[in-house]
Design a protein around this motif. Structure first.
Motif, PDB file in Angstrom:
ATOM      1  N   ASP A  31      -1.812   1.095  11.947  1.00 48.75           N
ATOM      2  CA  ASP A  31      -0.654   1.860  11.488  1.00 48.75           C
ATOM      3  C   ASP A  31      -1.014   3.339  11.369  1.00 48.75           C
ATOM      4  N   GLU A  89       0.419   7.611   5.632  1.00 51.59           N
ATOM      5  CA  GLU A  89      -0.319   6.462   5.098  1.00 51.59           C
ATOM      6  C   GLU A  89      -1.303   6.819   4.000  1.00 51.59           C
ATOM      7  N   HIS A 114       4.126   4.356   2.884  1.00 46.98           N
ATOM      8  CA  HIS A 114       4.871   3.159   2.473  1.00 46.98           C
ATOM      9  C   HIS A 114       4.110   2.332   1.429  1.00 46.98           C
ATOM     10  N   SER A 133       5.672  -0.694   7.306  1.00 47.44           N
ATOM     11  CA  SER A 133       4.587   0.118   7.848  1.00 47.44           C
ATOM     12  C   SER A 133       5.056   1.561   7.877  1.00 47.44           C
ATOM     13  N   THR A 134       4.109   2.467   7.992  1.00 50.56           N
ATOM     14  CA  THR A 134       4.508   3.861   8.191  1.00 50.56           C
ATOM     15  C   THR A 134       5.161   4.011   9.566  1.00 50.56           C
ATOM     16  N   ASP A 166       0.435  -4.062  10.622  1.00 45.08           N
ATOM     17  CA  ASP A 166       0.714  -4.063   9.177  1.00 45.08           C
ATOM     18  C   ASP A 166       1.465  -5.320   8.724  1.00 45.08           C
TER      19      ASP A 166
HETATM   20 MN   LIG Z   1       0.408   0.975   6.754  1.00 47.76          MN
END
Ligand SMILES: [Mn+2]
Length: 329
Positions: A31, A89, A114, A133-134, A166
């Protein structure tokens, strides 16, 4: 500082800048790295300069990511002067490593994350802990652009990698309708799903498989079989000439056993003990990790401890897990 600045505010901040520094967290995962590369590629398409950074090293399983050679691994400019820093992140401003020289000289800091527990340390913050996830957030950022920007196939590959890793291949509880919608859209845009699956999920070295076998052999069930603990000593790594980063995925294995609520993998590294935590249903392992100065998500978290032998860390962790298990009922 608002924790939830809108995508419009993120775009306004991006439009103002010309030179960008973009980084994810230390020991970047799919991610972190996927988002760093997708965002840098996007910035370059917008006619801006982007300096992609990662530290301290990149795992071999992510070498396939399009644009990877552009990443400066552990390499900062001697006199960093960027208009804008985008941290992805990173739940706090130190998560990307020692970037103070970069951060202090930048006009604007954009923070996109996130994680459940995340500081609003940026000038602009978009923190959405409901996102898988980002990468999911970055795709939404694309969708919110006024000029209808969409990811290129390479950017889609990078972002899909973030979503698929993720969510643990769409198996973890963060696999929401939105995560699947974003993944579907990324596939439609040309994400190379077959390559991602082959490289990330259907490739393991002899060493990694032997280490997995060793770890499963050493698995212990505690507290009425609700807690699984695996301790890998330095001698275990030496046995197969392995390094601690070759333990990916091991911590999730014990949660397949019915009744196991928390799984911990403790690794004795040369200078520290690092711990990965997973939870099956209802224990918030990010709270357990925070107890030891770490963090993460409710179902997946971790921490590191220096100056203590792994057995002692295991005992201290077991006590905290025991309490969490007893509070849960
Ligand atoms: Mn992540």
């Amino acid at each position: 500082m608002n924790k939830y600045d809108s995508f419009q505010q993120v775009w306004q901040a991006i439009e103002k800048g010309q030179s960008f520094f973009v980084a994810g967290h230390l020991n970047p995962d799919g991610d972190s790295l996927g988002c760093t590369l997708a965002v840098c590629s996007l910035l370059e398409r917008l006619g801006k300069e982007a300096y992609a950074y990662a530290s301290p090293a990149i795992g071999k399983d992510l070498f396939f990511l399009p644009g990877l050679p552009k990443i400066h691994v552990n390499e900062l400019p001697p006199k960093p002067q960027f208009d804008t820093v985008i941290l992805l992140e990173c739940s706090d401003r130190q998560r990307g490593g020692d970037l103070e020289s970069v951060l202090q000289n930048a006009k604007t800091l954009i923070n996109i994350d996130h994680h459940l527990v995340s500081d609003a340390y940026g000038d602009v913050n978009h923190i959405d802990s409901t996102a898988s996830s980002t990468a999911e957030i970055i795709f939404q950022l694309f969708e919110a652009s006024e000029n209808g920007l969409l990811p290129t196939p390479d950017e889609a590959t990078c972002l899909y990698t973030g979503v698929v890793t993720d969510t643990g291949r769409f198996l973890h509880t963060n696999t929401s309708a939105e995560a699947l919608r974003v993944a579907s859209a990324l596939v439609a845009l040309g994400a190379d799903v077959n390559k991602i699956n082959q490289v990330i999920y259907f490739t393991k070295s002899y060493t990694e498989l032997k280490l997995l076998g060793r770890a499963l052999e050493k698995m212990q069930l505690l507290f009425q079989n609700k807690y699984s603990q695996i301790i890998l000593a330095q001698s275990d790594f030496e046995l197969f000439n392995a390094v601690p980063s070759q333990t990916q995925g091991i911590v999730s294995q014990p949660t397949m056993i019915p009744g196991v609520e928390v799984s911990a993998l403790l690794k004795q590294e040369p200078d520290k003990v690092s711990v990965n935590l997973r939870s099956r249903n209802h224990i918030d392992v990010s709270a357990i990790a925070q107890h030891f100065g770490g963090g993460g998500h409710a179902r997946a978290a971790g921490f590191k401890v220096s100056g203590k032998p792994v057995q002692l860390v295991a005992e201290e962790l077991a006590a905290v897990v025991k309490e969490a298990l007893s509070n849960a009922h």
